[in-house]
Design a protein around this motif. Structure first.
Motif, mmCIF file in Angstrom:
data_model
loop_
_atom_site.group_PDB
_atom_site.id
_atom_site.type_symbol
_atom_site.label_atom_id
_atom_site.label_comp_id
_atom_site.label_asym_id
_atom_site.label_seq_id
_atom_site.Cartn_x
_atom_site.Cartn_y
_atom_site.Cartn_z
ATOM 1 N N LEU A 144 -71.065 0.727 64.505
ATOM 2 C CA LEU A 144 -71.868 0.441 63.320
ATOM 3 C C LEU A 144 -71.557 1.419 62.200
ATOM 4 C CD1 LEU A 144 -75.072 -0.535 65.204
ATOM 5 C CD2 LEU A 144 -74.170 -1.876 63.302
ATOM 6 N N GLY A 145 -71.197 2.648 62.556
ATOM 7 C CA GLY A 145 -70.832 3.627 61.541
ATOM 8 C C GLY A 145 -69.593 3.221 60.768
ATOM 9 N N PHE A 146 -68.600 2.660 61.463
ATOM 10 C CA PHE A 146 -67.403 2.187 60.769
ATOM 11 C C PHE A 146 -67.752 1.060 59.800
ATOM 12 C CE2 PHE A 146 -65.219 3.644 64.831
ATOM 13 C CZ PHE A 146 -64.747 4.812 64.266
ATOM 14 N N HIS A 147 -68.578 0.144 60.245
ATOM 15 C CA HIS A 147 -68.952 -0.971 59.379
ATOM 16 C C HIS A 147 -69.884 -0.527 58.251
ATOM 17 C CE1 HIS A 147 -67.138 -4.508 61.456
ATOM 18 N NE2 HIS A 147 -67.017 -3.612 62.417
ATOM 19 N N ALA A 148 -70.605 0.578 58.458
ATOM 20 C CA ALA A 148 -71.371 1.160 57.357
ATOM 21 C C ALA A 148 -70.429 1.652 56.266
ATOM 22 C CB ALA A 148 -72.241 2.308 57.865
ATOM 23 N N ALA A 149 -69.297 2.238 56.670
ATOM 24 C CA ALA A 149 -68.293 2.669 55.691
ATOM 25 C C ALA A 149 -67.753 1.472 54.915
ATOM 26 C CB ALA A 149 -67.157 3.407 56.396
ATOM 27 N N TYR A 150 -67.570 0.342 55.621
ATOM 28 C CA TYR A 150 -67.131 -0.885 54.940
ATOM 29 C C TYR A 150 -68.178 -1.319 53.906
ATOM 30 C CZ TYR A 150 -65.680 -5.745 54.281
ATOM 31 O OH TYR A 150 -65.303 -6.946 53.731
ATOM 32 N N SER A 151 -69.458 -1.292 54.280
ATOM 33 C CA SER A 151 -70.513 -1.676 53.344
ATOM 34 C C SER A 151 -70.533 -0.756 52.133
ATOM 35 C CB SER A 151 -71.871 -1.652 54.046
ATOM 36 O OG SER A 151 -71.948 -2.617 55.067
ATOM 37 N N LEU A 152 -70.368 0.543 52.372
ATOM 38 C CA LEU A 152 -70.328 1.495 51.268
ATOM 39 C C LEU A 152 -69.157 1.188 50.343
ATOM 40 C CD1 LEU A 152 -71.379 4.042 49.879
ATOM 41 C CD2 LEU A 152 -69.956 5.398 51.434
ATOM 42 N N GLY A 153 -67.991 0.877 50.930
ATOM 43 C CA GLY A 153 -66.839 0.498 50.112
ATOM 44 C C GLY A 153 -67.124 -0.752 49.304
ATOM 45 N N GLY A 154 -67.819 -1.716 49.911
ATOM 46 C CA GLY A 154 -68.172 -2.934 49.191
ATOM 47 C C GLY A 154 -69.072 -2.662 48.006
ATOM 48 N N ILE A 155 -70.038 -1.759 48.192
ATOM 49 C CA ILE A 155 -70.942 -1.409 47.089
ATOM 50 C C ILE A 155 -70.161 -0.723 45.968
ATOM 51 C CG2 ILE A 155 -72.882 0.068 46.450
ATOM 52 C CD1 ILE A 155 -73.952 -0.426 49.330
ATOM 53 N N VAL A 156 -69.285 0.202 46.339
ATOM 54 C CA VAL A 156 -68.472 0.898 45.325
ATOM 55 C C VAL A 156 -67.551 -0.085 44.614
ATOM 56 C CG1 VAL A 156 -66.646 2.616 44.982
ATOM 57 C CG2 VAL A 156 -68.581 3.125 46.499
ATOM 58 N N GLY A 157 -66.895 -0.971 45.380
ATOM 59 C CA GLY A 157 -65.997 -1.948 44.771
ATOM 60 C C GLY A 157 -66.722 -2.893 43.835
ATOM 61 N N ALA A 158 -67.885 -3.376 44.248
ATOM 62 C CA ALA A 158 -68.663 -4.278 43.390
ATOM 63 C C ALA A 158 -69.127 -3.565 42.124
ATOM 64 C CB ALA A 158 -69.859 -4.827 44.171
ATOM 65 N N SER A 159 -69.475 -2.283 42.258
ATOM 66 C CA SER A 159 -69.898 -1.511 41.084
ATOM 67 C C SER A 159 -68.744 -1.320 40.110
ATOM 68 C CB SER A 159 -70.455 -0.150 41.527
ATOM 69 O OG SER A 159 -71.559 -0.312 42.387
ATOM 70 N N LEU A 160 -67.557 -1.031 40.648
ATOM 71 C CA LEU A 160 -66.384 -0.881 39.785
ATOM 72 C C LEU A 160 -66.014 -2.211 39.129
ATOM 73 C CD1 LEU A 160 -64.169 1.441 42.017
ATOM 74 C CD2 LEU A 160 -65.375 2.062 39.917
ATOM 75 N N ALA A 161 -66.205 -3.299 39.852
ATOM 76 C CA ALA A 161 -65.952 -4.617 39.267
ATOM 77 C C ALA A 161 -66.909 -4.883 38.117
ATOM 78 C CB ALA A 161 -66.085 -5.695 40.335
ATOM 79 N N TRP A 162 -68.172 -4.470 38.284
ATOM 80 C CA TRP A 162 -69.147 -4.637 37.209
ATOM 81 C C TRP A 162 -68.730 -3.829 35.977
ATOM 82 C CZ3 TRP A 162 -72.151 -1.333 34.323
ATOM 83 C CH2 TRP A 162 -73.145 -1.922 33.543
ATOM 84 N N VAL A 163 -68.247 -2.605 36.208
ATOM 85 C CA VAL A 163 -67.785 -1.767 35.095
ATOM 86 C C VAL A 163 -66.632 -2.464 34.371
ATOM 87 C CG1 VAL A 163 -66.638 0.399 34.482
ATOM 88 C CG2 VAL A 163 -68.560 0.392 36.107
ATOM 89 N N GLY A 164 -65.677 -3.002 35.150
ATOM 90 C CA GLY A 164 -64.547 -3.694 34.535
ATOM 91 C C GLY A 164 -64.977 -4.895 33.725
ATOM 92 N N ALA A 165 -65.932 -5.666 34.245
ATOM 93 C CA ALA A 165 -66.420 -6.836 33.519
ATOM 94 C C ALA A 165 -67.218 -6.415 32.286
ATOM 95 C CB ALA A 165 -67.271 -7.704 34.438
#
Length: 417
Positions: A144-165
């Motif tokens: 679950l810890g590994f998949h938590a890292a995936y979720s954190l990456g998803g949040i960061v990626g979505a936030s960066l996508a929002w900045v780009g948009a």
């Protein structure tokens, strides 16, 4: 003699800690890359002039090719270690993401998306293979810890996508800094990947390489659970904003919140989920997650307004987040001598659920009602309760047919029991 043994144990423990940290980085990078792709789909469509009729073909092609990549990975790991597959598939994913933003014709984006899909299938499969083998070496739940890292990456990626948009950046400009940061970092970190073959000796390597012993009838319950979980996940990712705005009457701005809340709750649930598995066992955690997720869909279906609907999506994040990591872990326990092959086959049903979920809810929503459509993934997630015994922890030393006693903890601060 004692000093030498202690030193060897310390070295092995340090190697596994480095392996755990670097694999967590890979999960993070994959979450960020995937989020950057899927959250900028409207921009991709505009940049390449992809019609509304053609867009579903492109979107479906990525998970289909990812399934192919997972099948190919099953064959590859008969000859090379999963760590090798992960080491080289992750750069391809990142470069393919950059290629999606760099082209100017439909043919170019089609090639980039095809490369992304094939590589992401290999990446997902090999990451989870390494995660399962590391969990076995640790002797306690860490998936679950590994998949938590995936979720954190998803949040960061979505936030960066929002900045780009928000700043109206081109796709290439949005993607380039992320790729330039993650690509060398992942390549350097890949030197410290650890997979179970290195720790398990030549016999384990030979058994894994042969990929024998996977009985699909035994694996099928986990495959169904994986599909059910991703049907639920794709329902949230594809329909939460539309549901909140069109059915529950929220503003356009508020309609973007549920998916972010969902992702944050998956991070929270996964960050603490391993503790729950160690204390109460995988079966109890999966059952609880299934009930909470089903309750979330129920709340969404009957919600009188947007804020109650967001409560439902919050429950969905907390419930669904534990199921997928534990499904991979359960496959590793069911087939301890062929876990790589089992995980590669199980991973295909990740994409099956993704392909089914969004069209299913859309078709039911158009033909019936979107409130009613939310009850379908609710029932499917509840079906996980039927298959919960497949998550039972077994002791591999007794042929996989007995309850697993407490294991020796070789992680940080661990002690023998």
């Amino acid at each position: 003699m004692t000093d030498g043994t202690a030193g060897a144990t310390g070295t092995a423990g340090g190697r596994m800690r480095w392996g755990r940290a670097t694999l967590g980085l890979s999960f993070f990078a994959q979450g960020a890359a995937f989020a950057l792709l899927v959250t900028r789909i409207p921009a991709i469509q505009d940049q390449y002039g992809i019609s509304d009729a053609l867009l579903p073909v492109f979107l479906a092609a990525v998970p289909v090719l990812a399934g192919v990549g997972s099948v190919v990975t099953e064959q590859l790991v008969k000859r090379v270690r999963p760590s090798w597959v992960l080491r080289w598939s992750q750069p391809v994913v990142l470069l393919a993401l950059l290629g999606v933003g760099a082209g100017d014709s439909v043919a170019e984006v089609a090639v980039a998306l095809a490369a992304f899909g094939l590589a992401v299938g290999a990446l997902d499969a090999s990451m989870n293979m390494l995660g399962v083998s590391l969990q076995r070496a640790y002797g306690r739940s860490i998936m679950l810890g590994f998949h938590a890292a995936y979720s954190l990456g998803g949040i960061v990626g979505a936030s960066l996508a929002w900045v780009g948009a928000h700043w109206d950046l081109t796709l290439f400009v949005s993607y380039l800094p992320v790729v330039c940061a993650l690509l060398p970092l992942c390549l350097v970190a890949s030197r410290w990947y650890v997979d179970g073959r290195a720790a398990g000796g030549e016999e384990a390597a030979r058994e894994q390489g042969q990929g024998s012993g996977v009985v699909f009838k035994v694996l099928l319950p986990l495959c169904l659970v994986m599909s059910f979980a991703y049907i639920g996940d794709s329902t949230v990712s594809n329909w939460s904003a539309k549901y909140l705005q069109d059915v529950l009457g929220s503003s356009e701005q508020l309609s973007t919140v549920p998916y972010n809340v969902y992702m944050v709750m998956t991070l929270v649930g996964r960050a603490v989920g391993d503790v729950g598995v160690r204390r109460f066992g995988a079966v109890a955690v999966v059952r609880l997650g299934s009930v909470v997720a089903a309750g979330g869909f129920g709340v969404v279906a009957v919600a009188p307004g947007a804020w109650v609907g967001m409560l439902g999506f919050t429950l969905l994040g907390l419930g669904l987040c534990v199921i997928v990591p534990q499904t991979f872990a359960a496959a590793g326990r069911l087939f301890p001598n062929a876990s790589d092959a089992a995980i590669a086959r199980l991973n295909i049903f990740n994409y099956v659920g993704f392909l089914i979920g969004s069209p299913l809810v859309g078709a039911l929503g158009d033909a019936w009602s979107y409130r009613g459509a939310m009850l379908v993934p609710m029932v499917l997630v509840l079906m996980t309760l039927v298959y919960a015994p497949s998550f039972r922890e077994r002791d591999d030393r007794y042929g996989g047919g007995h309850e697993r006693p407490r294991a020796i903890d070789v992680g940080p601060g661990g002690s023998g029991v």
